[in-house]
Design an enzyme around this catalytic site. Structure first.
Site, mmCIF file in Angstrom:
data_model
loop_
_atom_site.group_PDB
_atom_site.id
_atom_site.type_symbol
_atom_site.label_atom_id
_atom_site.label_comp_id
_atom_site.label_asym_id
_atom_site.label_seq_id
_atom_site.Cartn_x
_atom_site.Cartn_y
_atom_site.Cartn_z
ATOM 1 N N LYS A 125 39.673 38.478 35.737
ATOM 2 C CA LYS A 125 40.165 38.331 36.677
ATOM 3 C C LYS A 125 40.253 39.624 37.844
ATOM 4 O O LYS A 125 39.899 38.935 39.010
ATOM 5 C CB LYS A 125 41.386 37.882 37.006
ATOM 6 C CG LYS A 125 41.849 36.044 36.548
ATOM 7 C CD LYS A 125 42.471 36.139 36.588
ATOM 8 C CE LYS A 125 43.117 36.373 34.920
ATOM 9 N NZ LYS A 125 45.042 36.341 34.575
ATOM 10 N N LYS A 181 33.707 43.767 30.280
ATOM 11 C CA LYS A 181 34.228 42.538 30.143
ATOM 12 C C LYS A 181 34.998 42.083 31.578
ATOM 13 O O LYS A 181 34.413 41.876 32.127
ATOM 14 C CB LYS A 181 35.644 43.632 29.763
ATOM 15 C CG LYS A 181 36.236 42.202 29.030
ATOM 16 C CD LYS A 181 38.216 42.814 28.992
ATOM 17 C CE LYS A 181 39.306 42.036 30.001
ATOM 18 N NZ LYS A 181 40.325 41.181 30.044
ATOM 19 N N LYS A 206 45.498 49.408 35.203
ATOM 20 C CA LYS A 206 46.004 49.117 36.383
ATOM 21 C C LYS A 206 46.152 50.463 36.940
ATOM 22 O O LYS A 206 45.703 49.588 38.471
ATOM 23 C CB LYS A 206 47.592 47.928 36.190
ATOM 24 C CG LYS A 206 47.120 46.991 35.340
ATOM 25 C CD LYS A 206 48.031 45.839 34.630
ATOM 26 C CE LYS A 206 47.752 44.888 34.238
ATOM 27 N NZ LYS A 206 48.425 43.949 33.342
HETATM 28 P P1 ADP Z 1 42.175 39.374 33.097
HETATM 29 O O1 ADP Z 1 41.581 39.959 32.674
HETATM 30 O O2 ADP Z 1 41.230 38.338 33.335
HETATM 31 O O3 ADP Z 1 43.653 39.334 34.115
HETATM 32 P P2 ADP Z 1 44.235 38.318 31.209
HETATM 33 O O4 ADP Z 1 44.794 39.679 30.619
HETATM 34 O O5 ADP Z 1 45.537 37.355 31.853
HETATM 35 O O6 ADP Z 1 43.513 38.096 31.798
HETATM 36 O O7 ADP Z 1 44.158 37.428 29.320
HETATM 37 C C1 ADP Z 1 44.905 36.160 29.243
HETATM 38 C C2 ADP Z 1 44.562 36.246 27.556
HETATM 39 O O8 ADP Z 1 43.181 35.840 26.992
HETATM 40 C C3 ADP Z 1 44.832 36.783 27.224
HETATM 41 O O9 ADP Z 1 44.707 36.816 25.627
HETATM 42 C C4 ADP Z 1 43.474 37.908 26.539
HETATM 43 O O10 ADP Z 1 43.137 38.903 25.712
HETATM 44 C C5 ADP Z 1 42.514 36.821 26.497
HETATM 45 N N1 ADP Z 1 41.142 37.665 27.389
HETATM 46 C C6 ADP Z 1 40.925 37.922 28.587
HETATM 47 N N2 ADP Z 1 39.441 38.207 29.015
HETATM 48 C C7 ADP Z 1 39.089 38.337 28.250
HETATM 49 C C8 ADP Z 1 38.018 38.113 27.552
HETATM 50 N N3 ADP Z 1 37.131 38.783 28.192
HETATM 51 N N4 ADP Z 1 37.546 37.897 26.398
HETATM 52 C C9 ADP Z 1 38.137 38.580 25.853
HETATM 53 N N5 ADP Z 1 39.333 37.525 25.663
HETATM 54 C C10 ADP Z 1 39.878 37.590 27.421
#
Ligand code: ADP
Ligand code: TRP
Length: 326
Positions: free
Chosen positions: A198, A195, A116
């Site tokens: 957001k 991956k 981050k």
């Molecule tokens: P982002 O990376 O979009 O900010 P978050 O960190 O808010 O997502 O993740 C929220 C939940 O969704 C977590 O449990 C995370 O492991 C899961 N998650 C987010 N992106 C993925 C992905 N591409 N594949 C599988 N799980 C994901």
């Protein structure tokens, strides 16, 4: 029969933007399925989101949207305790007690802080100590099972380390949780093949408008194999996403089309769009209903907070006793 201890499931999601297919398959769907199998807790991690969202109006809107998204996708508030993290402030005191036994080195090793800050997010103390708050989220309800995507595995391991250390220093206080990570959805790829996240601007949202969803799918990067040639589904992002919507047996038709040749990526994207759009159709309808009933949504969250606080208070009391505060 019931000799094993009942499973206690907890997961959380930050209200930091629009939910996407990665969130849905990585975390929401497993958590919603597990709500049938034990005591389930799901929360909107708004204290966490403050580490990255600085506009109060946006935070408020995101919190509301995440609540609607979960309820629309099948969160059953009779089975799952659904709450807003900041409605259970006991978690902050517990977080302090846990930070007492958290070695700096444990936090310094966490990828998420490094990732981050590398992306330009302010390197605040809260961002650094966030895994301790996450540990408190999990331990406050004595969760045994934490469904998350692979990127969160390290944080659940940190939670285990902290809980073990606390238990050995102050006496048995916390259950030791296990992460639940489904292999096939551990990392859902985004439209650029990385991956889906957001923060990478590569998402396909679960409740986007039709045109927007289409254009997100059209952006999926593919190789340049000509239309008439045979294609390898196993290396194609479109197929990786398509697979998420289909049972194993039903994939063979699509696989055969890829391999036969004469089937272009444009057609594959169209087929994927149909899957995405129809999968979320009933959820969209439910979401529209809920949007018109904010009082109901708020009452679910308030009720969830009351139930979560009962557990959080119990755990906090035990931790205060163990440390000598009481
Ligand atoms: P982002 O990376 O979009 O900010 P978050 O960190 O808010 O997502 O993740 C929220 C939940 O969704 C977590 O449990 C995370 O492991 C899961 N998650 C987010 N992106 C993925 C992905 N591409 N594949 C599988 N799980 C994901
Ligand atoms: N850190 C998680 C994320 O960014 C969200 C989260 C906070 C969480 N507390 C949690 C997930 C407790 C599972 C359990 O996605």
């Amino acid at each position: 029969m019931e000799s094993k201890k009942r499973m206690r499931i907890l997961s959380g999601i930050q209200p930091s933007g629009k939910l996407h297919l990665g969130n849905y398959f990585g975390m929401m769907q497993p958590a919603l399925e597990l709500q049938q199998q034990g005591d389930a807790y799901l929360f909107i991690a708004d204290y966490h989101a403050l580490t990255t969202v600085s506009d109060p109006a946006i935070l408020r809107k995101n919190i509301r949207d995440v609540a609607l998204d979960f309820l629309a996708c099948g969160l059953d508030d009779r089975k799952t305790v659904f709450f807003r993290q900041s409605d259970v402030p006991e978690v902050l005191e517990l977080s302090w007690l846990l930070s007492i036994v958290t070695p700096m080195g444990l936090l310094e090793r966490c990828h998420s802080y490094k990732d981050k800050t590398a992306k330009g997010i302010t390197a605040s103390h809260a961002l650094f100590s966030y895994p301790v708050l996450m540990a408190a989220d999990i331990l406050q309800v004595q969760a045994t099972t934490v469904p998350v995507g692979r990127d969160q595995k390290q944080h659940v391991e940190v939670t285990r380390d902290i809980a073990l250390k606390f238990n050995s220093q102050f006496g048995e206080t916390f259950a030791i949780p296990d992460p639940v990570i489904r292999n096939e959805v551990a990392v859902v790829p985004g439209v650029d093949g990385q991956k889906m996240s957001k923060s990478y601007n590569n998402t396909i949202e679960i409740f986007g408008a039709e045109k927007q969803t289409k254009s997100q799918i059209m952006r999926i990067v593919t190789d340049s194999t000509p239309l008439e040639e045979s294609k390898d589904p196993s290396t194609c992002t479109i197929f990786a996403l398509y697979k998420l919507f289909t049972a194993e047996g039903d994939r063979s038709e699509m696989e055969a089309k890829y391999r036969a040749g004469g089937f272009g990526y444009g057609s594959a994207k169209k087929a994927l769009f149909e899957k995405v759009w129809s999968h979320f159709e009933p959820f969209r309808a439910r979401r529209a209903e809920l949007e018109n009933d904010p009082a109901y949504v708020e009452s679910v969250l308030q009720n969830g907070a009351e139930r979560a606080r009962i557990e959080a208070r119990k755990t906090l009391k035990a931790a205060r006793r163990a440390t000598g505060l009481e």
